[in-house]
Design a protein around this motif. Structure first.
Motif, short mmCIF file in Angstrom:
data_model
loop_
_atom_site.label_atom_id
_atom_site.label_comp_id
_atom_site.label_asym_id
_atom_site.label_seq_id
_atom_site.Cartn_x
_atom_site.Cartn_y
_atom_site.Cartn_z
N GLU A 76 0.95 -1.28 -0.01
CA GLU A 76 -0.01 -0.15 -0.08
C GLU A 76 0.85 1.20 -0.01
N GLY A 78 -7.06 -1.20 -8.30
CA GLY A 78 -6.51 -1.64 -7.34
C GLY A 78 -6.04 -0.59 -6.07
N GLU A 130 -9.39 -2.43 -1.63
CA GLU A 130 -9.41 -4.08 -1.64
C GLU A 130 -10.57 -4.27 -0.77
#
Length: 233
Positions: A8, A176, A179
Motif C-alpha cells: 500500500e 487496485g 481491496e
C-alpha cells in the motif's frame, strides 16, 4: 511490527508526484476535500487548534486545515508523498504546518493527549489493523477533543460503487486502489471507537453523481462515510 502494508505504501508512493494534480488520479480527493473540511470545522474549532492529520499523504487536507489557522502536523509512513506535501506547502507559503514520517502508534507513545483535533481520512481501509490506528488516535487527542475518521462501508453496494464503478467503469481512481475485504462497516468502526474510549458523535455519508460529477454529504452511509468522535472531558 509497524501497522502498515508495504504494498500500500509503495502504491501511493509511486503516484506521489501526481498528488496535487486536480485532474489526475487524486482528483476525487481534491473534490471531496472542501466537503470534509467544512464538516470537520462545523464540529470542532480549527482556528488556533493543535491538529494531527494521520495518513496525510500529499497533504491536501492538512494544508487546507492550516489555511483555516490551525497548527497542523501531518504524519504518514510513505516518504514520497510526504516530500511532495512539504514542497507544496513551502511553495504555497502555508504556515503552521509540519510533516513527519512516523507511525501513529509511535507518535501516541511519544506525545499522548497532545492534540485538540485528530483526523484520519481514507486510511483505515489500507492498514492491517485499523483498530490499532483508532486506539492511537484516541491516545493522541486531549480530553474534550475531537477525532474524525472516514472510510468505506463493506457491502455489495460499496463493492459495486467504490471498486467496479469508481475504479473500472468511471476510472475515477486507479485500479487496485481499494481491496473490498478491508472495507469497514460502521458498526465495526463504532466498536473500535468505543473500545478506544471515545464516544461516537455522528455519522455522515458521502455520495457521488457520475452524471453531474458532483459529491455531497448526506445521511446515506452505505458506501463512503465519515464519523465524528470525542474524548470525554
Amino acid at each position: 511490527m509497524v501497522n502498515a502494508d508495504p504494498q500500500e505504501l509503495d502504491k501511493f508512493g509511486e503516484l506521489a508526484h501526481r498528488w496535487w494534480d486536480a485532474e489526475g488520479e487524486f482528483a476525487p480527493l481534491h473534490q471531496i476535500n472542501p466537503l470534509r473540511l467544512d464538516w470537520i470545522a462545523s464540529q470542532a474549532r480549527l482556528e488556533e487548534a493543535e491538529v494531527l492529520d494521520v495518513g496525510c499523504g500529499g497533504g491536501i487536507l492538512a494544508e487546507s486545515m492550516a489555511r483555516r489557522k490551525a497548527k497542523v502536523l501531518g504524519i504518514d509512513l510513505s516518504a514520497k508523498p510526504l516530500k511532495v506535501a512539504q514542497l507544496h506547502a513551502l511553495e504555497a507559503g502555508v504556515e503552521n504546518l509540519a510533516y513527519r514520517e512516523v507511525a501513529v502508534e509511535d507518535l501516541a507513545a511519544e506525545r499522548p493527549e497532545s492534540f485538540d483535533v485528530v483526523t484520519c481520512m481514507e486510511m483505515l481501509e489500507h492498514v492491517p489493523d485499523p483498530a490499532s490506528v483508532v486506539r492511537a488516535c484516541a491516545q493522541l487527542v486531549r480530553p474534550g477533543g475531537w477525532v474524525f475518521f472516514s472510510t468505506l462501508n463493506r457491502n455489495p453496494k460499496a463493492f459495486l460503487f467504490a471498486i467496479v464503478g469508481a475504479e473500472h467503469l468511471l476510472k475515477l481512481l486507479p485500479k487496485g486502489t481499494h481491496e473490498y475485504a478491508r472495507f469497514i462497516k460502521p458498526s465495526e468502526l463504532s466498536a473500535h471507537i468505543r473500545s478506544a474510549g471515545l464516544s461516537v458523535e455522528g455519522f455522515k455519508g458521502m455520495e457521488y453523481n457520475p452524471l453531474s460529477k458532483r459529491y455531497w454529504l448526506s445521511s446515506d452511509t452505505s458506501v463512503n462515510y465519515l464519523v465524528a468522535c470525542r474524548k470525554s472531558a
